[in-house]
Design an enzyme around this catalytic site. Sequence first.
Site, short mmCIF file in Angstrom:
data_model
loop_
_atom_site.label_atom_id
_atom_site.label_comp_id
_atom_site.label_asym_id
_atom_site.label_seq_id
_atom_site.Cartn_x
_atom_site.Cartn_y
_atom_site.Cartn_z
CE1 TYR A 121 8.75 4.96 2.81
CE2 TYR A 121 7.34 7.11 3.05
CZ TYR A 121 7.78 5.62 3.49
OH TYR A 121 7.04 5.40 4.43
CG ASN A 133 8.41 -2.16 -0.26
OD1 ASN A 133 8.00 -2.02 0.94
ND2 ASN A 133 9.17 -1.06 -0.64
CB ALA A 182 1.53 -0.14 6.35
CG HIS A 212 5.22 -2.63 10.21
ND1 HIS A 212 6.54 -2.75 10.15
CD2 HIS A 212 4.86 -1.69 9.46
CE1 HIS A 212 7.33 -2.21 9.54
NE2 HIS A 212 6.35 -1.19 9.00
CG HIS A 267 11.11 -2.32 4.40
ND1 HIS A 267 9.63 -2.31 4.36
CD2 HIS A 267 11.40 -3.53 4.97
CE1 HIS A 267 9.14 -3.39 4.94
NE2 HIS A 267 10.09 -4.19 5.24
NE ARG A 325 10.08 5.72 8.34
CZ ARG A 325 8.96 5.37 7.52
NH1 ARG A 325 9.24 4.51 6.69
NH2 ARG A 325 8.03 6.17 7.65
CD GLU A 347 10.56 -7.44 5.86
OE1 GLU A 347 10.30 -6.52 6.42
OE2 GLU A 347 10.74 -8.59 6.47
NE ARG A 362 3.41 7.18 2.28
CZ ARG A 362 3.67 5.91 2.51
NH1 ARG A 362 4.20 5.09 1.92
NH2 ARG A 362 3.91 5.66 3.91
N PRO A 400 0.84 -1.19 0.13
CG PRO A 400 -0.21 -1.00 2.00
CD PRO A 400 0.52 -1.90 1.26
CG ASN A 401 -0.12 4.14 1.39
OD1 ASN A 401 -1.09 4.94 0.82
ND2 ASN A 401 -0.09 3.79 2.53
#
Length: 145
Positions: A24, A75, A78, A81, A101, A108, A99, A19, A11-12
């Site tokens: 990012y 990736n 959100a 988590h 990111h 963070r 995985e 964003r 998402p996003n």
Amino acid sequence: MARTILILNGPNLNMLGVREPGTYGSQSLADIEAISREEGDRLGFAVDFRQSNHEGELVTWIQQAHGTADAIIINPAAYTHTSVAIHDALRAVALPTIELHLSNVHQREDFRHRSYVSLVAYGVICGFGAHGYRLALQALADKLQ
């Protein structure tokens, strides 16, 4: 026949370039797809690159990878988590999974330090921005030899 790497984006990530560019980067998801396809070609992989804002769609794509893909780069954004469903799907298909990111999640917020995906991933790459996709493909090239 070229090996297929499924690259999933959560998402996003469709908002990359707009964003929070300080976190990012300024590259769009289309830019990252082009980087991934170029590196895949160089390594002899077919790249299946997808993005969804919907957890269930990501789970379905992971399940469909069984028998059609040789490895997965994800990736999960959100969902990293929160998603036991993505964890379970990755465990079920048992494909080598990385995985990924863009940001260093360990620098963070505390809630970003827990990953359900890491528990079933071959490896984790974070903090290298779009270059992480190249690194993930290179790592899978070594793993699949």
